[in-house]
Design an enzyme around this catalytic site. Structure first.
Site, PDB file in Angstrom:
ATOM      1  N   LYS A 173      -6.117  -6.231  -3.450  1.00 14.42           N
ATOM      2  CA  LYS A 173      -5.257  -7.352  -3.843  1.00 14.42           C
ATOM      3  C   LYS A 173      -5.294  -8.520  -2.867  1.00 14.42           C
ATOM      4  O   LYS A 173      -5.043  -9.664  -3.259  1.00 14.42           O
ATOM      5  CB  LYS A 173      -3.811  -6.871  -4.006  1.00 14.42           C
ATOM      6  CG  LYS A 173      -3.598  -5.949  -5.193  1.00 14.42           C
ATOM      7  CD  LYS A 173      -2.143  -5.539  -5.313  1.00 14.42           C
ATOM      8  CE  LYS A 173      -1.937  -4.615  -6.502  1.00 14.42           C
ATOM      9  NZ  LYS A 173      -0.525  -4.258  -6.680  1.00 14.42           N
ATOM     10  N   ASP A 222       3.142  -8.673 -10.152  1.00 16.86           N
ATOM     11  CA  ASP A 222       3.843  -7.533  -9.569  1.00 16.86           C
ATOM     12  C   ASP A 222       5.288  -7.857  -9.206  1.00 16.86           C
ATOM     13  O   ASP A 222       6.191  -7.041  -9.406  1.00 16.86           O
ATOM     14  CB  ASP A 222       3.117  -7.045  -8.309  1.00 16.86           C
ATOM     15  CG  ASP A 222       1.898  -6.191  -8.613  1.00 16.86           C
ATOM     16  OD1 ASP A 222       1.858  -5.575  -9.694  1.00 16.86           O
ATOM     17  OD2 ASP A 222       0.996  -6.132  -7.770  1.00 16.86           O
TER      18      ASP A 222
END
Length: 287
Positions: A74, A110
């Site tokens: 990420k 997220d």
């Protein structure tokens, strides 16, 4: 590809058990879309995280519409994108890449996914003192969500102290000084003893990384416990905390909400989050 046909994928390590393909493809089927979701596991491919950018470029060249990105890529992916959404830039982590022609645009779903799940699953949880384990890509998103939800004091612990310190500096710049602090893992007992809640934002608990992220004896029923890992849905942490009487939040809600937002970004179509939450429950009960 045609407007009703999509090719997307997930880049990460140990992602064989991921439910993302099923979540996306089920919702696409209900909307009458042709939608293929592929897993790109760097562990299986023998590719280190540092080569995430190569995989992103290859996917773009092969006609993918977008990618999800998970542990441990990420943050590695950031340097290989043409632009970032404001949320992704603030978090310093990307979990969704959308290809617009030759450009790769990074997003992060997220933080909003965790916030929505927390508000749904632990609506009355006290947020005066919260301890978070993990300062990686998922950790950055969860920390932002917790402070946005009103956490007064967030303590971040990570196996890499510099990573925790960097995240805390970013949080205090964004939310104001003193809202977040980094602590050494050696101090975990003292930090958790007086915490209202604990969040696990590490990979520990995943099928590929089984176990507890902290000693079980540090948990106590006066605190709530939230989990980011969703495969398995009942991690060792959730199971142990629930047995002690702690209010718990598994990672399923975050997975469903972030998947819904990624689906929206990939297709421009509105997903049914209630159906995707039901999909998580169904998929985790049958696998």
């Amino acid at each position: 590809m045609s407007p009703d046909s999509y090719l997307v994928g997930l880049i990460g390590s140990g992602i064989g058990p991921s439910l993302s393909p099923a979540l996306h493809e089920r919702e696409a089927d209900r909307q009458g879309l042709r939608y293929l979701y592929r897993l790109i596991d760097i562990g299986t491919l023998g590719v280190p995280p540092e080569r995430t950018g190569e995989l992103v470029r290859a996917a773009r060249d092969m006609g993918y519409d977008g990618l999800n990105v998970t542990h441990p890529c990420k943050q590695q992916v950031l340097a290989h994108l043409d632009a970032l959404s404001p949320q992704a830039e603030a978090l310093g982590a990307v979990n969704t890449v959308v290809f617009e022609g030759s450009r790769a645009i990074g997003h992060n779903t997220d933080a909003t996914g965790f916030a929505a799940s927390f508000a749904r699953g632990l609506p009355d949880a006290p947020l005066e003192r919260v301890v978070q384990l993990g300062a990686g890509g998922a950790g950055a998103a969860v920390a932002h969500a917790l402070l946005a939800l009103g956490a007064a004091r967030l303590t971040v612990l990570d196996a890499v102290p510099e990573r925790a310190a960097g995240l805390v500096d970013s949080l205090n710049r964004h939310f104001g000084p003193g809202r977040a602090a980094a602590a050494d893992l050696l101090d975990i007992a003292a930090r958790t003893a007086c915490a209202d809640g604990l969040v696990n934002a590490t990979p520990v608990g995943m099928a590929a990384h089984p176990g507890l992220p902290l000693p079980a004896e540090l948990l106590h029923p006066a605190q709530w416990v939230a989990e980011v890992v969703y495969r398995p849905l009942e991690t060792a942490l959730v199971r142990t905390a629930r047995a002690l009487g702690c209010p718990t939040l598994d990672g399923g809600g975050m997975a469903a909400y972030q998947a819904a937002e990624s689906f929206r970004l990939f297709t421009g179509r509105e997903p049914d989050t209630a159906r995707m939450l039901a999909d998580i429950a169904d998929l985790t009960s049958t696998r």
